[in-house]
Each structure stands twice: as structure tokens, then as C-alpha cells.
Design a protein around this motif. Structure first.
Motif, PDB file in Angstrom:
ATOM      1  N   VAL A 256       0.865  -1.184   0.000  1.00 15.23           N
ATOM      2  CA  VAL A 256       0.000   0.000   0.000  1.00 15.23           C
ATOM      3  C   VAL A 256       0.899   1.230   0.000  1.00 15.23           C
ATOM      4  O   VAL A 256       2.101   1.145   0.209  1.00 15.23           O
ATOM      5  CB  VAL A 256      -0.922   0.037   1.240  1.00 15.23           C
ATOM      6  CG1 VAL A 256      -1.919  -1.114   1.205  1.00 15.23           C
ATOM      7  CG2 VAL A 256      -0.107   0.000   2.538  1.00 15.23           C
ATOM      8  N   ASN A 257       0.294   2.396  -0.257  1.00 17.86           N
ATOM      9  CA  ASN A 257       1.005   3.638  -0.001  1.00 17.86           C
ATOM     10  C   ASN A 257       0.924   3.916   1.487  1.00 17.86           C
ATOM     11  O   ASN A 257      -0.107   4.320   2.017  1.00 17.86           O
ATOM     12  CB  ASN A 257       0.408   4.792  -0.802  1.00 17.86           C
ATOM     13  CG  ASN A 257       0.864   4.797  -2.238  1.00 17.86           C
ATOM     14  OD1 ASN A 257       0.129   4.418  -3.139  1.00 17.86           O
ATOM     15  ND2 ASN A 257       2.101   5.211  -2.466  1.00 17.86           N
ATOM     16  N   PHE A 258       2.009   3.595   2.144  1.00 17.49           N
ATOM     17  CA  PHE A 258       2.165   3.678   3.590  1.00 17.49           C
ATOM     18  C   PHE A 258       1.846   5.093   4.067  1.00 17.49           C
ATOM     19  O   PHE A 258       1.675   6.004   3.265  1.00 17.49           O
ATOM     20  CB  PHE A 258       3.629   3.353   3.847  1.00 17.49           C
ATOM     21  CG  PHE A 258       3.949   2.720   5.148  1.00 17.49           C
ATOM     22  CD1 PHE A 258       3.351   1.558   5.543  1.00 17.49           C
ATOM     23  CD2 PHE A 258       4.904   3.285   5.965  1.00 17.49           C
ATOM     24  CE1 PHE A 258       3.710   0.963   6.732  1.00 17.49           C
ATOM     25  CE2 PHE A 258       5.271   2.702   7.138  1.00 17.49           C
ATOM     26  CZ  PHE A 258       4.675   1.538   7.533  1.00 17.49           C
ATOM     27  N   GLY A 259       1.824   5.277   5.371  1.00 15.76           N
ATOM     28  CA  GLY A 259       1.652   6.618   5.925  1.00 15.76           C
ATOM     29  C   GLY A 259       2.856   7.487   5.609  1.00 15.76           C
ATOM     30  O   GLY A 259       2.922   8.146   4.581  1.00 15.76           O
ATOM     31  N   LYS A 260       3.857   7.465   6.475  1.00 14.26           N
ATOM     32  CA  LYS A 260       5.048   8.272   6.216  1.00 14.26           C
ATOM     33  C   LYS A 260       6.249   7.716   6.977  1.00 14.26           C
ATOM     34  O   LYS A 260       6.116   6.965   7.947  1.00 14.26           O
ATOM     35  CB  LYS A 260       4.812   9.728   6.605  1.00 14.26           C
ATOM     36  CG  LYS A 260       4.544   9.958   8.073  1.00 14.26           C
ATOM     37  CD  LYS A 260       4.323  11.445   8.345  1.00 14.26           C
ATOM     38  CE  LYS A 260       4.025  11.714   9.827  1.00 14.26           C
ATOM     39  NZ  LYS A 260       3.830  13.142  10.082  1.00 14.26           N
ATOM     40  N   ILE A 261       7.427   8.108   6.500  1.00  9.65           N
ATOM     41  CA  ILE A 261       8.693   7.792   7.152  1.00  9.65           C
ATOM     42  C   ILE A 261       9.415   9.110   7.387  1.00  9.65           C
ATOM     43  O   ILE A 261       9.528   9.938   6.474  1.00  9.65           O
ATOM     44  CB  ILE A 261       9.562   6.858   6.286  1.00  9.65           C
ATOM     45  CG1 ILE A 261       8.835   5.550   5.990  1.00  9.65           C
ATOM     46  CG2 ILE A 261      10.890   6.569   6.972  1.00  9.65           C
ATOM     47  CD1 ILE A 261       9.557   4.654   4.999  1.00  9.65           C
TER      48      ILE A 261
END
Length: 938
Positions: free
Chosen positions: A760-765
């Protein structure tokens, strides 16, 4: 390794002293503008050819992985086949390859260039990777390596979120050279290398050619204590439940008693065991230590040839051609492949999960059917390790072809000279992997079932998995053991045009620009063995992958001199790039930079960059596959007998019977690409200074002293990643929320038999930290000259949050998933020269880490048993080298060195799934590495 500062503080003075036309042709990593004044706007680490020789290493990846800003990535210490499975991005396990990570943001977020042009991605023979295998680039062809740890998407396009590694090849070379190299660890692992190179120049041409051969032998994992003992073993903390004597969990239909039994370890029953008297309870002590079959160092042989020529026409146009062919043969080895059968196996393969082990099988000692599903179901699990078939051996053959050609020239526009270049690249990386030692699960199913069905197949031989090691005969093996062959490839085609020069004069100097267009076509495919596609492979299943995309890109970059007054100068830079992808559309990125020379001693600089990374072929088109994760089920009794950690009511709601015990910590997770992925977007910020104090220049105690400081911050939004499986499982059990429990299914026994974990398009890093470097050159004395380099990286923070807002387990100072983010790493280099003699000492330090002991909290090696946390203490390595420049031929040198001079072993890692230590963070636990090298130039 002595790392040069890429931004000398005295650049303005240098510019006056040099010829302006020469300066205009300077190549700078991180910019397309060919001017010396561009140097220093971004922090760049330069590793010279001399620095490379000083390390005693023969792989580009090993060299770059020693940088303090590098993170965890593959190398030949990773024995990465076997049950590793397929990562969700479809990239495969990368067996035998070597990659580089910067800022702990992952190898796929680092762009690899060769002479400023992107390099082809690797083919791992198990998927379509979005990373580059640095083993495809021979050390023999390298002049220097420039590492930019800053976002550069506006300059180079996709993938440059964490930074850029630009490998500059050797071009100017007159004469010939030959070198030989030999090195070995105390425990083996001999490395032999040789290279020849020759080149020349004429009135209107130059050429360079090189050939190299590098061969590294393997080392068995048994040389390292934690890998050679059955308890605690490594990987699965308690070892595997698939043993040579077998594990059988079933309900006896005659008594109604559920049995969890085996036969004594190592005992063979020629006439078959008697039930129940020859069977004993299955316990931790009867588990199998599979790590003793692993490799600590994988065999790896590389051969490469490279050539490039430049021809100058009378009109000032240069025509260049570069050609490379590189081949790698490597091997990974894993323990004999386990056979897991029944609903407790959770493999997702119907031939394994839905099986009837018939009473008519002539070797079945129980006298009744073992049925996995439907009426009369009584089977939970059968685990058998057929050591008779030998270990699994994965042989890789990887070939890389590369051709680049183009024109370079200059034309006048008014009174301005503009430089241009036209480039074409065609490259392919393809890999074949041959697997010996795996099994056909459909044939196993048939050979264990009703004997009449087996007899109907003229090739079928009834299978004996009940009588202990030695019970599976050669005839049985011939029926169930195939040779599995997989293939994958990545292909790159690139066409680019660039123009650079000065537009007009400003009060502080000319405004310079660069502009260009680039068209790329990338294609890739993964073709597993037909047996795998048919679902008959007993190992990790996968499906074929094929895809590609085109991208058209346009960029514009400016260098703007704002003012200059005496030794003070301020320059700004700006760049923008538009990329149009056939897979998702357009994306625009920009970058701003500042370079402020306050005085001859002090330079201040900073950058802000937008970045993006397009979803790769594997991430978009990767078909369904499986990854075998090591997980602790919070709803079941642990392998060590510890009680479930999740609320009992929640576990009952999930269908887990009271008293259910986890059978195996290796749980199959279904992965795969996602065609609806969007690009990752990023913001990168750096600021810092370079200070060269005058009081430390040309004095009695210092010839030159430089301090370099950089603060960095990277934020990646919509990162393409799968949610951490353990985190998802824990949250499902704790909350019962569908956003966490979706895709997790269980058998009637309570065991997990399905776990979907798609990309998926993850949240953020987010990550930030500091680099601090000191470079000190001492005056030459009667005892020679010393140079000291000290490089340190401090990671202040690292957080990864998924799309559901859940914090992932990676963090600063934490060991998880065979990787780590040390709080700080530091290298100190001391170099000495005296006449024809040279020597160096390098100190490499890694700060301490912690890991979750999991089910091993009761083990003595878990340093904090009360809190279930193990401390991996700080580790320091010492490397020594001496060399002599012989008078026989100019440039001839003999070198002797030892890496890890004090034979420091890495700390034991309980959670690491290979050999009990983190192979991406620490040196090999095989003692000292002693090497010698001789080079002759003529």
C-alpha cells in the motif's frame, strides 16, 4: 578510508588561479551545471581509488556499506534464499547480490549512477527488483565513488530520495597495470582477485580497457557458536518443528486423545516405529537446529570486462563509447527443505493443508487415516525434515550487459560557450537460479495417500516419513525431488540530451544554467519454474511477473551568484523537473540550494529538495507470492510455554480455542504488487558548514584542518510498503478492528492459515540526524607525514507510521527484521607515509542496540530477562594496512593488511533469522581477515 571534503573552503581563490575554460568542464555529482563554483552546495563524500585500495575490500557494496551514513542492505554475508520468501514489493530475495542503503531509507530509494547516468536495476532470479546490484560494477574500472546523501530527484529523476551514488570510471590511463589479491578469514572464506588494465592516448583519441576476476569461497555457519548449537539455535528461536524424526499432532480416533509426538532424535526404525510405544512427546529439546546447514559467507565469483574510447573530431565534438559485460556465479544454501502438512502448517498450499495420510500407506504406523479436513478430520500437523535429500542449494548465474554511446561538444551563443551532450544507454541484467533439494508437494500428497491412487501413477513410490532419518529411500527421492529453475531480468533503455553554460553576467558573476530532456524505458519480468506456477512446489510459491513503463522527463537548473565582496560570496541554486510516466501520469519536483562563503575559512550551505519515487515494476505488477515471517501469535501459548498476551475474549472471538499452543513461529504471509500505487513523495532538508581555520593552516602542528557539519532531515509521504506483519497481528488481537484483522484467517485449531499483506502507499517515514567530519593533515617530519580523518553519523530520530496511524517497530537503537538503526556510527582513519612506505589504521564503531527477546526471554543470552529485552553491546573493529612502493616499476606497490585485527565477534541477535547475528550491520564472525595485494604498472 580517507574521505575527502567535496567543498574546499578556498574555492574562490582556486577559481582565480585556474584556467576558466577548464573550470567550465567540471563534473559535479548533484548538479548538471559544469562549473567548479557548483562544488560545495551539497555535502558529497568522495572515495578515491586510493581509498578503495586502503579498505582491503573487493566489492563496491562492501566499501560503500562502511560509510557511517549507510543503512542495512544485502551483501555476501546474507545467505538469503531458503524460506526467506518473497518481499511484498515483488523484488525477490536478491540472492548473491550486494546493495547500498543511505539514511536507513531502503536500497530502492538510492539512485546508482555510472558517470552521471543511471545504472540498470538487478534481476534477482526470484522477482523484479527496484534496487541495483553493485556486484555488477567491477572495482577495476572505478576512478572514484561520489556519494550524495541528499534528495536529488529534480536533478536525476525518480529513486534519488535518500541520495545518489555516482561511480566515476577510469578514463585517462597511459600504459598497463596488473594486480593480484589474496585474502582469507581465520575460518576460511578465501578471496582471490586479479585485474589487468591498459590504456593510451593519441592526437584525437583515448581508450581504456580492463578485465577482472574475483572469487570468494564460502564459510559454513557452524564456525559461529550460536549457529552450531541446537538450543537456542537461531532464526526460529527454538528451532524448527520439522525434524528428521518427524512431528505428528493428531487426535487418535480410537481413544479421543490428542497426541503431539515424535520418535527419539536420530533414531532410525528399519521396520517402522510401533505406535504408541516407540513415540515420545515432542518438546523443545526435540526441535531441529536448521542453522547449522546455513552459510556464514556465500561463495561468489565475478568476472568482468570493460572498455571505453573517446574520439575527437576536428570540429571539437567528442564521440564516446562505453561497453561492459559482467557475470556472477553465486550460491546460497539452506537446511533440507521442511515438509509441513495439515491445517496447522498454514502454508496456503491445498496439497499440503488438505491432505489424507492413508492407513493403506505401507509405512503408516498409526493404523488409521490422518485426515486434515471434512468428516473425521483428526490431523493438526505433520512436520518432517527429509535430510536424506540434502540441503537446499540455490545457484545463481547473473549476467549484465551495458553499452553507452554519445556525443559531447561546445557551441558559441553570442560570446557565451555552451556545452552539450547526447547520450544513449542500453543495458540488461538477467539472472537464472537453479534450486536443488526442494520437493514436489503434489507428489508428496499422492505418495502419502491411498496406495491405490499411488499405484495408478507408474512413477509413484509410496513415501515413508515415519521411520526417522534414513527412511526416505533414493527411489522415493527420485519421485518427489525435482530441480527447480527460475529466471528474471531487468532492462533499461535511456536517451538524454543536456546543455549547460552561462546565460548572462550579473554583478557577482554569470548566471549559469543546465537544461535537458531524458526518455527512459524500463522493462522487467520474473518467470518461476513451471512446477511453481502449477502450485506443486513445496517451497515458497509465486506467480510470474511481467511489466514495464516509459517516462519522459524535462529539467531546468540555475546557479545564481547573488553577491561577491572580497572573500565573501553568496550563490543560490534552483532546479525543477517534470516527469511523465505511462503508469500514473506526471510529477513535478523542485530543489533550492544556498552556498554562502562568509570568508576564506568558513562556508555555510543548505538545501531543500522535493523528491519522488515511482512505483517499480515489481511493486506494480508483482503477482501473488508468499513470505514466511517469524511471528509470535498473541492469542496462543508461546513456544516457551508463556501464556497468550492478548485478551482472552478477543482470542475466542477470533476462533482460537482455549489452551491452543503456537506450533511454529514461521507463518506464511501472502504478498503481492498493487497496480493502484501512487508515487512516493518526499521533502529533504540539509544545512551545515565547512570550516577550515587559518590558525590550523601551515603551522608547526597542522598543515590543514577541516571541520564539516551537516544536519539532515528526510520525510517520505505515501511510502510504498506493507504494514509490519507482527504489528498488524498484535493490533488485530488487541482491538478486533477489521482494519487490522482483514486478511488474517485461522484454522479450526486456532492456527493462522491465511495472512494477506499487500503493498500500500504507507503513511510516512521521517528521519533526521547529523554528520560530523574532521580532516587533519599534519606537517611532514623526519618520521613521515600523518593524516587523520574522523567521520561520525548520529541518527536523532526515525519513525515509520503506516496508513492506519500505527507506529512500526523500526527505530533508533533497535534491532528488528534482520536490520538495525544504530544511534551513532563512527570511523577514524589514521594514514602515515614515509618515503616509499605507507600505513593506515581504521577504527569502525557501532553503538549498542536493543531487541525484543520474544519467546526467548527465558534464555540466558537474553540480557534483560525481566523485561524481555536483549542488549547488543557496542562494537568496535580495527583494520590495519601497510604498503611499500617498490622501485622496480613506477607505481608498483605491495600491500599487506588485516581487517578486524582483534577478531571481534558481533553481538548475538536472538531475532535475526539467519545465523544469530545481523549480517547487514556487523562484520563476519570468522576471525581476522588477512589479505595481500601486489600491483605492477608499466
Amino acid at each position: 578510508m580517507s574521505l575527502a571534503v567535496a567543498a574546499p573552503a578556498v574555492l574562490p581563490a582556486l577559481a582565480v588561479a585556474q584556467d576558466a575554460a577548464t573550470l567550465d568542464r567540471v563534473e559535479v555529482t548533484g548538479s548538471r551545471i559544469k562549473k567548479a563554483e557548483i562544488e560545495g552546495q551539497t555535502p558529497i563524500t568522495t572515495i578515491s581509488r586510493e581509498d578503495i585500495a586502503r579498505t582491503g575490500l573487493t566489492s563496491v557494496a562492501d566499501i560503500v556499506q562502511q560509510l557511517t551514513g549507510s543503512g542495512s542492505s544485502l551483501n555476501t554475508k546474507f545467505n538469503s534464499s531458503g524460506n526467506f520468501g518473497f518481499p511484498p514489493d515483488g523484488s525477490g530475495v536478491g540472492a548473491g547480490s550486494a546493495t547500498v542503503d543511505l539514511r536507513h531509507l531502503g536500497t530502492k530509494r538510492v539512485l546508482i549512477l555510472v558517470d552521471g547516468i543511471r545504472w540498470v536495476n538487478e534481476a534477482s532470479a526470484s522477482g523484479v527488483s527496484s534496487s541495483t546490484d553493485l556486484n555488477t560494477i567491477p572495482v577495476a574500472i572505478i576512478e572514484r565513488i561520489e556519494v550524495l546523501e541528499d534528495g536529488a530527484s529534480s536533478i536525476y529523476g525518480s529513486d534519488a530520495i535518500a541520495g545518489v551514488v555516482n561511480i566515476i570510471t577510469r578514463k585517462s590511463f597511459d600504459g598497463a597495470s596488473a594486480s593480484v589479491y589474496y585474502g582469507e578469514y581465520e575460518e576460511g572464506g578465501d578471496t582471490k582477485a586479479g585485474e589487468i588494465a591498459f590504456g593510451g592516448t593519441g592526437d584525437n583519441f583515448s581508450f581504456f580497457m580492463a578485465a577482472s576476476h574475483n572469487e570468494q569461497d564460502g564459510i559454513s555457519s557452524t564456525v559461529y557458536g550460536p549457529s552450531s548449537v541446537p538450543v537456542p539455535g537461531t532464526g526460529l528461536t527454538f528451532g524448527s518443528s520439522a525434524t528428521p524424526n518427524g512431528r505428528f499432532i493428531f487426535t487418535d480416533p480410537n481413544t479421543g486423545v490428542t497426541r503431539n509426538i515424535t520418535t527419539p532424535n536420530g533414531q532410525f526404525f528399519p521396520n517402522g516405529p510401533r505406535y504408541p510405544q516407540d513415540f515420545i512427546p515432542f518438546t523443545t529439546a526435540t526441535r531441529f537446529n536448521f542453522s547449522q546447514f546455513n552459510l556464514m559467507l556465500t561463495p561468489n565469483e565475478r568476472k568482468g570486462v570493460f572498455g571505453q574510447t573517446t574520439f575527437s573530431f576536428d570540429n571539437g565534438v567528442n564521440w564516446y563509447t562505453r561497453v561492459l559485460y559482467n557475470t556472477r556465479e553465486s550460491l546460497n544454501q539452506a537446511a533440507p527443505e521442511p515438509i509441513f502438512l495439515g491445517p496447522g502448517a498454514g502454508t496456503g498450499n491445498p496439497y499440503a493443508d488438505n491432505i489424507l495420510i492413508s492407513a493403506s500407506n505401507p509405512f503408516n504406523p498409526f493404523g488409521f487415516d490422518l485426515i486434515s479436513s471434512g468428516p473425521g478430520a483428526n490431523l493438526v500437523l505433520v512436520g518432517r525434515r527429509p535430510i536424506e535429500g540434502g540441503p537446499r542449494r540455490f545457484f545463481q548465474d547473473v549476467d549484465t550487459w551495458y553499452i553507452a554511446t554519445g556525443l559531447e561538444g561546445m557551441f558559441e551563443l553570442g560570446d557565451r560557450a555552451l556545452f552539450w551532450d547526447l547520450n544513449f544507454v542500453r543495458s540488461k541484467n538477467e539472472a537464472n537460479q537453479t534450486n536443488f533439494g526442494s520437493y514436489n508437494i503434489r507428489r508428496i500428497n499422492l505418495a502419502l495417500g491411498p496406495v491405490a491412487a499411488c499405484n495408478a501413477d507408474p512413477q509413484c513410490v509410496p513415501l515413508n516419513i515415519f521411520s526417522g532419518p534414513g527412511s526416505i529411500t533414493p527411489a522415493m527421492l527420485n519421485y518427489i525431488q525435482p530441480v527447480v529453475r527460475d529466471f528474471s531480468e531487468n532492462e533499461l533503455r535511456l536517451l538524454s540530451f543536456n546543455v549547460s553554460g552561462d546565460l548572462f553576467d550579473m554583478p557577482a558573476g554569470p548566471l549559469a544554467f543546465a537544461a535537458g530532456v531524458e526518455q527512459r524505458n524500463q522493462k522487467g519480468q520474473y518467470r518461476p519454474d513451471a512446477l511453481t506456477v502449477a502450485g506443486e512446489y513445496n517451497g515458497v510459491p509465486s506467480q510470474p511477473t511481467r511489466g514495464g513503463y516509459d517516462v519522459d522527463e524535462y529539467y531546468l537548473e540555475f546557479s545564481i551568484p547573488v553577491y561577491e565582496a572580497g572573500s565573501s560570496r553568496l550563490d543560490l541554486s534552483a532546479a525543477g523537473r517534470y516527469s511523465d510516466y505511462s503508469t500514473f501520469g506526471g510529477e513535478t519536483t523542485g530543489k533550492l540550494g544556498l552556498r554562502w562563503q562568509l570568508s576564506e575559512e568558513f562556508l555555510f550551505r543548505g538545501t531543500f529538495a522535493e523528491g519522488f519515487r515511482a512505483p517499480s515494476i515489481g511493486e506494480l505488477f508483482g503477482a501473488a507470492a508468499r513470505f514466511d515471517a517469524t511471528l509470535d501469535d498473541p492469542c496462543q501459548i508461546g513456544l516457551d510455554g508463556s501464556p497468550p498476551t492478548a485478551p482472552a475474549a478477543n482470542c475466542r472471538a477470533l476462533g482460537v480455542p482455549v489452551g491452543s499452543q503456537q506450533i511454529n513461529s514461521q507463518i506464511s504471509v501472502t504478498t503481492g504488487g498493487n497496480p493502484n500505487l501512487d508515487p512516493e513523495l518526499s521533502d529533504s532538508f540539509t544545512t551545515g558548514f565547512v570550516w577550515s581555520p587559518a590558525f590550523a593552516s601551515n603551522t608547526a602542528w597542522s598543515e590543514r584542518l577541516d571541520f564539516e557539519f551537516t544536519y539532515y532531515r528526510h520525510e517520505v509521504e505515501g511510502a510504498i510498503q506493507a504494514i509490519d506483519a507482527q504489528t498488524q497481528l498484535d493490533l488485530c488481537a488487541a482491538t478486533l478492528e477489521q482494519q487490522f484483522c482483514n486478511g488474517i484467517t485461522r484454522a479450526t485449531t486456532g492456527d493462522i492459515n491465511g495472512f494477506a499483506n499487500q503493498l500500500v502507499n504507507f503513511g510516512k517515514i521521517e528521519t533526521d540526524g547529523y554528520d560530523f567530519d574532521v580532516f587533519w593533515t599534519l606537517p611532514e617530519t623526519d618520521i613521515g607525514q600523518f593524516k587523520v580523518s574522523w567521520s561520525t553519523t548520529i541518527v536523532d530520530d526515525y519513525e515509520a507510521v503506516d496508513g492506519l496511524g500505527t507506529l512500526q517497530p523500526q527505530g533508533v537503537g533497535v534491532e528488528v527484521n534482520d536490520s538495525a538503526i544504530p544511534e551513532w556510527t563512527s570511523n577514524i582513519d589514521v594514514d602515515w607515509t614515509y618515503g616509499d612506505f605507507v600505513a593506515s589504521w581504521r577504527l569502525r564503531h557501532i553503538s549498542d542496540l536493543t531487541e525484543d527477546c520474544g519467546d526467548a526471554a527465558s534464555f540466558a543470552v537474553c540480557s534483560d530477562q525481566a523485561n524481555g529485552v536483549n542488549n547488543l553491546g557496542s562494537t568496535t573493529y580495527h583494520d590495519l594496512r601497510v604498503g611499500w612502493k617498490a622501485p622496480w616499476f613506477e607505481g608498483t606497490q605491495l600491500t599487506l593488511g588485516v581487517n578486524n585485527a582483534f577478531a571481534k565477534d558481533p553481538p548475538i541477535c536472538l531475532s535475526c533469522s539467519l545465523n544469530g547475528y545481523d549480517a547487514s550491520t556487523y562484520d563476519l564472525p570468522a576471525g581476522r581477515f588477512i589479505y595481500a595485494r601486489a600491483e605492477v604498472k608499466f
